[in-house]
Design a protein around this motif. Sequence first.
Motif, short mmCIF file in Angstrom:
data_model
loop_
_atom_site.label_atom_id
_atom_site.label_comp_id
_atom_site.label_asym_id
_atom_site.label_seq_id
_atom_site.Cartn_x
_atom_site.Cartn_y
_atom_site.Cartn_z
N THR A 174 0.86 -1.19 0.03
CA THR A 174 -0.03 -0.02 -0.03
C THR A 174 0.94 1.14 -0.06
O THR A 174 2.04 1.28 0.26
CB THR A 174 -0.91 0.09 1.14
OG1 THR A 174 -0.03 0.00 2.25
CG2 THR A 174 -1.78 -1.19 1.42
N TYR A 207 0.60 3.71 1.91
CA TYR A 207 0.60 4.62 2.90
C TYR A 207 1.46 3.86 4.10
O TYR A 207 1.81 3.02 3.87
CB TYR A 207 -0.92 4.49 3.55
CG TYR A 207 -2.03 4.83 2.37
CD1 TYR A 207 -2.13 6.41 2.11
CD2 TYR A 207 -2.62 4.09 1.89
CE1 TYR A 207 -3.05 6.60 1.23
CE2 TYR A 207 -3.44 4.61 0.98
CZ TYR A 207 -3.93 5.71 0.75
OH TYR A 207 -4.99 5.97 -0.36
N ASP A 234 -3.83 11.48 9.10
CA ASP A 234 -4.44 12.37 8.13
C ASP A 234 -5.43 13.00 8.54
O ASP A 234 -6.55 12.64 8.53
CB ASP A 234 -4.35 11.69 6.76
CG ASP A 234 -4.80 12.58 5.78
OD1 ASP A 234 -5.12 13.92 5.96
OD2 ASP A 234 -5.42 12.27 4.83
N GLN A 237 -12.86 7.87 6.95
CA GLN A 237 -13.57 7.93 5.80
C GLN A 237 -14.08 6.35 5.41
O GLN A 237 -13.30 5.37 5.78
CB GLN A 237 -12.58 8.04 4.65
CG GLN A 237 -12.29 9.55 4.54
CD GLN A 237 -11.14 9.80 3.19
OE1 GLN A 237 -10.92 9.14 2.36
NE2 GLN A 237 -10.51 10.81 3.53
N ARG A 293 -9.69 4.29 -3.12
CA ARG A 293 -8.30 4.99 -2.44
C ARG A 293 -7.80 4.29 -1.10
O ARG A 293 -6.89 4.14 -0.64
CB ARG A 293 -8.64 6.40 -1.94
CG ARG A 293 -8.30 7.50 -3.37
CD ARG A 293 -8.71 9.04 -3.00
NE ARG A 293 -7.93 9.43 -2.09
CZ ARG A 293 -6.34 9.87 -2.23
NH1 ARG A 293 -6.09 9.92 -3.51
NH2 ARG A 293 -5.84 10.43 -1.39
N HIS A 294 -9.14 4.28 -0.22
CA HIS A 294 -8.76 3.42 1.13
C HIS A 294 -9.98 2.21 1.11
O HIS A 294 -10.79 2.30 1.87
CB HIS A 294 -8.91 4.46 2.40
CG HIS A 294 -8.23 5.47 2.36
ND1 HIS A 294 -6.82 5.44 2.67
CD2 HIS A 294 -8.34 6.87 2.04
CE1 HIS A 294 -6.49 6.56 2.47
NE2 HIS A 294 -7.10 7.45 2.06
N THR A 331 -10.73 4.61 6.66
CA THR A 331 -9.42 5.14 7.23
C THR A 331 -10.01 5.29 8.88
O THR A 331 -11.33 5.36 9.10
CB THR A 331 -9.17 6.90 7.12
OG1 THR A 331 -10.31 7.47 7.06
CG2 THR A 331 -8.45 6.61 5.49
N ARG A 376 -5.56 7.48 9.67
CA ARG A 376 -4.51 6.33 9.24
C ARG A 376 -5.29 5.18 8.41
O ARG A 376 -6.52 4.95 8.49
CB ARG A 376 -4.14 5.73 10.31
CG ARG A 376 -3.23 6.52 11.20
CD ARG A 376 -2.48 6.12 12.49
NE ARG A 376 -3.62 5.56 13.40
CZ ARG A 376 -3.44 5.14 14.65
NH1 ARG A 376 -2.11 5.32 14.90
NH2 ARG A 376 -4.48 4.79 15.38
N ASP A 377 -4.64 4.82 7.16
CA ASP A 377 -5.27 3.76 6.54
C ASP A 377 -5.44 2.24 7.10
O ASP A 377 -4.50 1.83 7.47
CB ASP A 377 -4.28 3.60 5.05
CG ASP A 377 -5.00 2.62 4.20
OD1 ASP A 377 -6.12 2.91 4.07
OD2 ASP A 377 -4.30 1.51 4.07
N THR A 393 -3.48 -0.57 5.54
CA THR A 393 -2.12 -0.82 5.91
C THR A 393 -1.66 -1.16 7.01
O THR A 393 -0.88 -2.02 7.48
CB THR A 393 -1.68 0.74 5.64
OG1 THR A 393 -1.84 1.16 4.26
CG2 THR A 393 -0.06 0.70 5.86
N ARG A 394 -2.62 -0.56 8.17
CA ARG A 394 -2.33 -1.09 9.36
C ARG A 394 -2.84 -2.64 9.71
O ARG A 394 -1.93 -3.12 10.36
CB ARG A 394 -3.30 -0.21 10.33
CG ARG A 394 -2.71 1.09 10.58
CD ARG A 394 -3.56 1.96 11.41
NE ARG A 394 -3.48 1.61 12.86
CZ ARG A 394 -2.70 1.74 13.73
NH1 ARG A 394 -1.53 2.40 13.31
NH2 ARG A 394 -2.88 1.48 14.86
#
Lengths: 326, 281
Positions: free
Chosen positions: B38, B40, B46, B52, B57-58, B62, B67-68, B71-72
């Motif tokens: 990813t 991010y 952010d 979101q 995009r995510h 988020t 934070r995405d 990714t986490r």
Amino acid sequence: MALLEVRGLCTEFRTPDAVIPANAGVSFNLDAGRTLGIVGESGSGKSVLCRALLGLIQSPPGFVTAGEIVFDGRDLRHLDETTLRRVRGTAIAMIFQNPMSGLNPVWPVGDQISEGLRVHRGLSPSAARARGIAMMRQVGIPSPEVRYDEYPHQWSGGMLQRAMIAMAMACEPKLLLADEPTTALDVTIQDQILALLVELQERTGMAMILVSHDMAVIAETSDHVAVMYAGRMVEVAPTAAAFRTPRHPYTLGLLQSIPRAAGDGRLTPIPGQPPNLARLGDGCPFADRCAVASPECRTRPVALREIDPGHWTACHFPERLAGLQA
Amino acid sequence: MTAIAIRDELARWPASLKIGATFFLLIVVTGLFAPWLTPYDPYTQDLAGFLQPPSWRHPFGTDHVGRDVLTRVLHGIRIDLQIGFITTYVPMTYGLLLGALSGYLGGWFDTLMMRLLDVAVAFPFLVLIIVIIAILGPGVHTIYIAVFLLAWTMYARLARAEMLVERGKDYVLAARTLGYPTSRVVFRHAMPNVINSSIVFSMADFVLNILLVSSLSFLGLGVPPPLPEWGAMVAEGRDFIFDAWWISTLPGLAIVVTGASLSLIGDGLAHRLGQRQRSFL
């Protein structure tokens, strides 16, 4: 001098309820290169005797309480564990009844055969492998180079018993204890295994103790017979003498209960059940099942005594058997 | 192993083992390549784009500081698998050794081990862990210490019980009659026949340990923020569960998928290793 001299060996198992004397004063001699056959029914103390000789009685509950086991001039009972371990690996070996469970299922057969050479002789893996393959050839395992790397589950019972023998013989022991080596095998394989044992014995000059409940097996292979009953030896004699003129009623009973093709086909079983070892009286343990017993047999202790040269019996009245012989 | 041997072995695998192993392998590979999958960073906030919902995009949305979540979750694989592995296989190693020795030797050593084990299992697991964390402070190392003190007991019991059976078998007696040293008899001969049930159990244990760490993190006693541990992420999202379901749910799903794949592996191994079916979960 005898290779193995056992004097008054007593082994008992202690349970919370009772003390069970599994071997009560067992004595015998065995010369180098000879075979002693030990017969007796289940629970007569044959296997316990073998384990006691090797110092392998699980303790507790088992205890060797008295006696001497003089092997090659040393009393095994007084050796420290490390020395005794070396004796076990290199001078006395043992094979078991069930070859299917006698080999470790997770290691290749060949590695197990040569393991003793690596442990006791410090052979390198390649030298041990070569020696192991030679051993396998000696015990009649076909194409040993290939079969060295196979696992026990890929082998038949007869082949596994050969592997067990190879494993036991790897370090060239002076004494082989064979605890019912053919009982789990079918008859044709039995003969092959017995022939193999005899052949190996002739080649190496080892002595052998062959435990069996099968009189025929003993007759075929042994120089001497020891008959065990209720944890003691009741008759010890050269094989021919024991079969021709048994001097103990139990031995006679065993011989009469062998099925024969000739004759009227009827068996003469021994009446009754083996006694409860925890509740033996002072007298002869066989008295309750004996056809020729007198009242005093139940109270007067018996000991092995030599009544003919080399022929020992633990019966008060061996002469009474004369009329009963088949 | 030749190619044919590997193919034969694979042919013996039950479906559950194949499916579980495939999933688990995917998870491990994903964890290894997490930083490159990813665009991010798992820690960069952010604040303009917080809460979101999932989008192109995510994909996982988020969280409350932008934070995405995907990714986490992907970085969480590294943390959770590492913790799960260490909390499972370190105690398993010495639990097996102690249990096997205990079963083989018997006598005073066995008595001592079993009393020690009774003491260890007498404490409620979570309560003891919370006490240890209260003394040493929260963190991964505290969890390790607490688990190391307790988790070996199950393996010791399994190994001891199996060893009691194994040590009576002829091949062990044969090894003893051949005069091998006790260590060789126990570790080379008996041990390989004792570990099967522990390996099967370890798969279930792995899942339970991930859940344990997640639970502790959820309680605020485990992995400190802002580390992307799955349980901690579930906990962080619980205040927003009605407005932003994805913050808690998707890391939770990651736990479920990992747990399921490990359970399938355990189940399949039980079959493959010829064990009777066991259900620990």
